[in-house]
Write a protein that holds these residues in place. Structure first.
Motif, PDB file in Angstrom:
ATOM      1  N   TYR A  81       1.009  -1.628   0.026  1.00  0.00           N
ATOM      2  CA  TYR A  81       0.004  -0.303  -0.019  1.00  0.00           C
ATOM      3  C   TYR A  81       0.629   0.810  -0.040  1.00  0.00           C
ATOM      4  CZ  TYR A  81      -3.434   3.312   1.441  1.00  0.00           C
ATOM      5  OH  TYR A  81      -4.331   4.624   1.634  1.00  0.00           O
ATOM      6  N   ARG A  91      -1.208  -2.329  -4.067  1.00  0.00           N
ATOM      7  CA  ARG A  91      -0.518  -2.384  -5.523  1.00  0.00           C
ATOM      8  C   ARG A  91      -0.140  -4.180  -5.257  1.00  0.00           C
ATOM      9  NH1 ARG A  91      -1.657   1.817  -5.536  1.00  0.00           N
ATOM     10  NH2 ARG A  91      -0.038   4.103  -5.880  1.00  0.00           N
ATOM     11  N   TYR A  93       1.750  -7.650  -6.335  1.00  0.00           N
ATOM     12  CA  TYR A  93       2.762  -8.105  -7.396  1.00  0.00           C
ATOM     13  C   TYR A  93       2.647  -9.134  -7.112  1.00  0.00           C
ATOM     14  CZ  TYR A  93       4.393  -3.534  -6.825  1.00  0.00           C
ATOM     15  OH  TYR A  93       4.418  -1.577  -6.378  1.00  0.00           O
ATOM     16  N   CYS A 103      -3.470   0.005 -14.572  1.00  0.00           N
ATOM     17  CA  CYS A 103      -4.241   0.238 -13.074  1.00  0.00           C
ATOM     18  C   CYS A 103      -3.225  -0.890 -12.410  1.00  0.00           C
ATOM     19  CB  CYS A 103      -5.728   0.040 -12.741  1.00  0.00           C
ATOM     20  SG  CYS A 103      -5.883  -1.246 -13.152  1.00  0.00           S
ATOM     21  N   GLY A 104      -2.834  -2.341 -12.634  1.00  0.00           N
ATOM     22  CA  GLY A 104      -2.271  -3.115 -11.681  1.00  0.00           C
ATOM     23  C   GLY A 104      -3.255  -3.731 -11.163  1.00  0.00           C
ATOM     24  N   ASN A 105      -4.491  -3.862 -11.150  1.00  0.00           N
ATOM     25  CA  ASN A 105      -5.655  -4.576 -10.871  1.00  0.00           C
ATOM     26  C   ASN A 105      -5.789  -5.522 -11.209  1.00  0.00           C
ATOM     27  OD1 ASN A 105      -6.008  -3.003  -8.221  1.00  0.00           O
ATOM     28  ND2 ASN A 105      -7.002  -1.898  -9.302  1.00  0.00           N
TER      29      ASN A 105
END
Length: 113
Positions: A81, A91, A93, A103-105
């Motif tokens: 976070y 976030r 990974y 957006c990484g989601n």
């Protein structure tokens, strides 16, 4: 194993403290959808809603419930976070992901898994 950074654990605890119901557990799932095929779904749920196929992990004093179906897509996932000028956010990974949207989601995994 799932990893939760201290900043993410602190934010999860902060969000949990705002819930009206006090005996909730943090749930993490992946669901079909998003830009790349799968997206992360985080929620606080009553333990009565979980099934026998769900597993409980403890990381940074956070009990996290994950279904066995989700586990195959997020082995070695790290949740972090951070806050910046655009706001705060979690976030993800994921070493299982072979592509991630901007957006990484949302992510995709190899069809071989």
């Amino acid at each position: 194993m799932i990893k939760i950074s201290q900043a993410a654990a602190d934010e999860i605890q902060r969000l949990k403290s705002k819930q009206k119901q006090k005996n909730l557990l943090f749930s993490l799932a992946v669901k079909p959808g998003g830009c790349c095929g799968w997206f992360y779904d985080m929620a606080f749920k009553d333990e009565q809603t979980f099934t026998d196929g769900d597993r409980v992990f403890i990381c940074n004093n956070i009990q996290i419930v994950i279904s066995t179906e989700t586990l195959e897509h997020i082995r070695d996932l790290t949740i972090e976070y951070s806050e910046d000028l655009m706001g705060g956010g979690f976030r993800f990974y994921n070493s299982q992901a072979n592509s991630v949207c901007s957006c990484g989601n949302s992510f995709s995994v190899s069809s071989e898994q």
